[in-house]
Write a protein that holds these residues in place. Structure first.
Motif, PDB file in Angstrom:
ATOM      1  N   HIS A  15       0.868  -1.170   0.000  1.00  0.00           N
ATOM      2  CA  HIS A  15       0.000   0.000   0.000  1.00  0.00           C
ATOM      3  C   HIS A  15       0.903   1.217   0.000  1.00  0.00           C
ATOM      4  O   HIS A  15       1.617   1.466   0.990  1.00  0.00           O
ATOM      5  CB  HIS A  15      -0.919  -0.012   1.227  1.00  0.00           C
ATOM      6  CG  HIS A  15      -1.852   1.139   1.277  1.00  0.00           C
ATOM      7  ND1 HIS A  15      -1.709   2.150   2.182  1.00  0.00           N
ATOM      8  CD2 HIS A  15      -2.942   1.444   0.524  1.00  0.00           C
ATOM      9  CE1 HIS A  15      -2.677   3.031   2.008  1.00  0.00           C
ATOM     10  NE2 HIS A  15      -3.431   2.630   0.998  1.00  0.00           N
ATOM     11  N   GLY A  16       0.924   1.942  -1.106  1.00  0.00           N
ATOM     12  CA  GLY A  16       1.856   3.059  -1.215  1.00  0.00           C
ATOM     13  C   GLY A  16       3.280   2.537  -1.174  1.00  0.00           C
ATOM     14  O   GLY A  16       3.642   1.630  -1.919  1.00  0.00           O
ATOM     15  N   ASP A  17       4.066   3.064  -0.275  1.00  0.00           N
ATOM     16  CA  ASP A  17       5.453   2.631  -0.127  1.00  0.00           C
ATOM     17  C   ASP A  17       5.650   1.682   1.055  1.00  0.00           C
ATOM     18  O   ASP A  17       6.782   1.445   1.480  1.00  0.00           O
ATOM     19  CB  ASP A  17       6.376   3.846   0.043  1.00  0.00           C
ATOM     20  CG  ASP A  17       6.528   4.629  -1.248  1.00  0.00           C
ATOM     21  OD1 ASP A  17       6.369   4.038  -2.333  1.00  0.00           O
ATOM     22  OD2 ASP A  17       6.803   5.846  -1.174  1.00  0.00           O
ATOM     23  N   THR A  18       4.551   1.149   1.592  1.00  0.00           N
ATOM     24  CA  THR A  18       4.640   0.251   2.741  1.00  0.00           C
ATOM     25  C   THR A  18       4.299  -1.170   2.311  1.00  0.00           C
ATOM     26  O   THR A  18       3.326  -1.398   1.597  1.00  0.00           O
ATOM     27  CB  THR A  18       3.693   0.703   3.865  1.00  0.00           C
ATOM     28  OG1 THR A  18       3.980   2.072   4.184  1.00  0.00           O
ATOM     29  CG2 THR A  18       3.883  -0.138   5.118  1.00  0.00           C
ATOM     30  N   ILE A  19       5.095  -2.109   2.771  1.00  0.00           N
ATOM     31  CA  ILE A  19       4.963  -3.529   2.440  1.00  0.00           C
ATOM     32  C   ILE A  19       4.662  -4.297   3.716  1.00  0.00           C
ATOM     33  O   ILE A  19       5.361  -4.126   4.732  1.00  0.00           O
ATOM     34  CB  ILE A  19       6.267  -4.070   1.823  1.00  0.00           C
ATOM     35  CG1 ILE A  19       6.621  -3.292   0.558  1.00  0.00           C
ATOM     36  CG2 ILE A  19       6.180  -5.569   1.569  1.00  0.00           C
ATOM     37  CD1 ILE A  19       8.080  -3.421   0.163  1.00  0.00           C
ATOM     38  N   TYR A  20       3.653  -5.144   3.647  1.00  0.00           N
ATOM     39  CA  TYR A  20       3.283  -5.993   4.767  1.00  0.00           C
ATOM     40  C   TYR A  20       3.462  -7.444   4.327  1.00  0.00           C
ATOM     41  O   TYR A  20       2.944  -7.845   3.293  1.00  0.00           O
ATOM     42  CB  TYR A  20       1.818  -5.770   5.163  1.00  0.00           C
ATOM     43  CG  TYR A  20       1.503  -4.340   5.501  1.00  0.00           C
ATOM     44  CD1 TYR A  20       1.579  -3.882   6.804  1.00  0.00           C
ATOM     45  CD2 TYR A  20       1.126  -3.449   4.498  1.00  0.00           C
ATOM     46  CE1 TYR A  20       1.293  -2.560   7.109  1.00  0.00           C
ATOM     47  CE2 TYR A  20       0.840  -2.122   4.801  1.00  0.00           C
ATOM     48  CZ  TYR A  20       0.929  -1.688   6.103  1.00  0.00           C
ATOM     49  OH  TYR A  20       0.644  -0.378   6.402  1.00  0.00           O
ATOM     50  N   LEU A  21       4.199  -8.222   5.091  1.00  0.00           N
ATOM     51  CA  LEU A  21       4.341  -9.652   4.814  1.00  0.00           C
ATOM     52  C   LEU A  21       3.482 -10.429   5.793  1.00  0.00           C
ATOM     53  O   LEU A  21       3.410 -10.093   6.976  1.00  0.00           O
ATOM     54  CB  LEU A  21       5.788 -10.116   4.978  1.00  0.00           C
ATOM     55  CG  LEU A  21       6.856  -9.489   4.095  1.00  0.00           C
ATOM     56  CD1 LEU A  21       8.186 -10.219   4.294  1.00  0.00           C
ATOM     57  CD2 LEU A  21       6.459  -9.471   2.639  1.00  0.00           C
ATOM     58  N   ALA A  22       2.862 -11.492   5.290  1.00  0.00           N
ATOM     59  CA  ALA A  22       2.160 -12.417   6.177  1.00  0.00           C
ATOM     60  C   ALA A  22       3.187 -13.078   7.086  1.00  0.00           C
ATOM     61  O   ALA A  22       4.389 -13.073   6.801  1.00  0.00           O
ATOM     62  CB  ALA A  22       1.433 -13.475   5.344  1.00  0.00           C
ATOM     63  N   GLY A  23       2.734 -13.655   8.173  1.00  0.00           N
ATOM     64  CA  GLY A  23       3.628 -14.391   9.054  1.00  0.00           C
ATOM     65  C   GLY A  23       4.351 -15.481   8.274  1.00  0.00           C
ATOM     66  O   GLY A  23       3.737 -16.213   7.499  1.00  0.00           O
ATOM     67  N   GLN A  24       5.660 -15.570   8.473  1.00  0.00           N
ATOM     68  CA  GLN A  24       6.484 -16.550   7.760  1.00  0.00           C
ATOM     69  C   GLN A  24       7.078 -17.534   8.759  1.00  0.00           C
ATOM     70  O   GLN A  24       7.548 -17.141   9.829  1.00  0.00           O
ATOM     71  CB  GLN A  24       7.617 -15.853   6.995  1.00  0.00           C
ATOM     72  CG  GLN A  24       7.140 -14.886   5.944  1.00  0.00           C
ATOM     73  CD  GLN A  24       6.289 -15.555   4.884  1.00  0.00           C
ATOM     74  OE1 GLN A  24       6.673 -16.571   4.303  1.00  0.00           O
ATOM     75  NE2 GLN A  24       5.114 -14.998   4.633  1.00  0.00           N
ATOM     76  N   VAL A  25       7.038 -18.801   8.391  1.00  0.00           N
ATOM     77  CA  VAL A  25       7.652 -19.866   9.174  1.00  0.00           C
ATOM     78  C   VAL A  25       8.648 -20.587   8.275  1.00  0.00           C
ATOM     79  O   VAL A  25       8.654 -20.383   7.062  1.00  0.00           O
ATOM     80  CB  VAL A  25       6.605 -20.857   9.726  1.00  0.00           C
ATOM     81  CG1 VAL A  25       5.684 -20.164  10.720  1.00  0.00           C
ATOM     82  CG2 VAL A  25       5.806 -21.490   8.608  1.00  0.00           C
ATOM     83  N   GLY A  26       9.473 -21.413   8.868  1.00  0.00           N
ATOM     84  CA  GLY A  26      10.446 -22.174   8.091  1.00  0.00           C
ATOM     85  C   GLY A  26      10.349 -23.650   8.389  1.00  0.00           C
ATOM     86  O   GLY A  26       9.576 -24.084   9.252  1.00  0.00           O
ATOM     87  N   THR A  27      11.130 -24.402   7.659  1.00  0.00           N
ATOM     88  CA  THR A  27      11.197 -25.839   7.888  1.00  0.00           C
ATOM     89  C   THR A  27      12.528 -26.183   8.535  1.00  0.00           C
ATOM     90  O   THR A  27      13.483 -25.427   8.474  1.00  0.00           O
ATOM     91  CB  THR A  27      11.048 -26.620   6.565  1.00  0.00           C
ATOM     92  OG1 THR A  27      12.117 -26.240   5.685  1.00  0.00           O
ATOM     93  CG2 THR A  27       9.715 -26.330   5.902  1.00  0.00           C
ATOM     94  N   GLY A  28      12.572 -27.335   9.160  1.00  0.00           N
ATOM     95  CA  GLY A  28      13.792 -27.799   9.814  1.00  0.00           C
ATOM     96  C   GLY A  28      13.460 -28.408  11.155  1.00  0.00           C
ATOM     97  O   GLY A  28      12.357 -28.231  11.686  1.00  0.00           O
ATOM     98  N   SER A  29      14.427 -29.095  11.701  1.00  0.00           N
ATOM     99  CA  SER A  29      14.178 -29.843  12.939  1.00  0.00           C
ATOM    100  C   SER A  29      14.418 -29.032  14.203  1.00  0.00           C
ATOM    101  O   SER A  29      14.060 -29.474  15.289  1.00  0.00           O
ATOM    102  CB  SER A  29      15.056 -31.098  12.963  1.00  0.00           C
ATOM    103  OG  SER A  29      16.425 -30.721  12.931  1.00  0.00           O
ATOM    104  N   ASP A  30      15.027 -27.840  14.069  1.00  0.00           N
ATOM    105  CA  ASP A  30      15.270 -27.023  15.261  1.00  0.00           C
ATOM    106  C   ASP A  30      15.048 -25.553  14.928  1.00  0.00           C
ATOM    107  O   ASP A  30      14.849 -25.175  13.773  1.00  0.00           O
ATOM    108  CB  ASP A  30      16.664 -27.278  15.841  1.00  0.00           C
ATOM    109  CG  ASP A  30      17.807 -26.926  14.894  1.00  0.00           C
ATOM    110  OD1 ASP A  30      17.604 -26.112  13.969  1.00  0.00           O
ATOM    111  OD2 ASP A  30      18.905 -27.469  15.075  1.00  0.00           O
TER     112      ASP A  30
END
Length: 114
Positions: free
Chosen positions: A18-33
């Motif tokens: 929106h305009g010059d602002t960026i919103y990312l959804a919650g991000q998760v990763g993969t891996g065992s720890d």
């Protein structure tokens, strides 16, 4: 102003600009720890920011949820190596039960366009 969305599903967008602002959804990763998941998660943040014309140097704020504060130092080690030390964002980190027990860490980002 227009609102641009990408990575749409019936529930959410991965990015909203929106305009010059960026919103990312919650991000998760993969891996065992938490270390592996944090590396993977931040790699996805890099990819998403690049896809909308930004980078980690333009992050305004980050909210991190971690499943167990006993692992916060491991997560912080990865975060500290990744973040641009000349442009650190406003940051909050809280302990929370995440959406699935396999997820150990999640981040939500607000950034500016580059």
């Amino acid at each position: 102003m227009t609102i641009e969305r990408s990575g749409l599903s019936n529930r959410m967008s991965q990015t909203v600009v929106h305009g010059d602002t960026i919103y990312l959804a919650g991000q998760v990763g993969t891996g065992s720890d938490v270390t592996a998941q944090t590396v993977d998660m931040l790699s996805e943040v890099d990819r998403l920011l690049a896809s909308v014309g930004s980078s980690k140097s333009h992050i305004l704020s980050a909210t991190i949820w971690i499943a167990d504060m006993a692992h916060v130092s491991d997560m912080n080690a990865v975060w500290d190596d990744w973040i641009d030390p000349a442009n650190p964002p406003a940051l909050a980190c809280v302990e929370a039960r995440l959406v699935a027990p396999d997820y150990l860490v999640e981040v939500m980002i607000v950034a500016a366009k580059a």
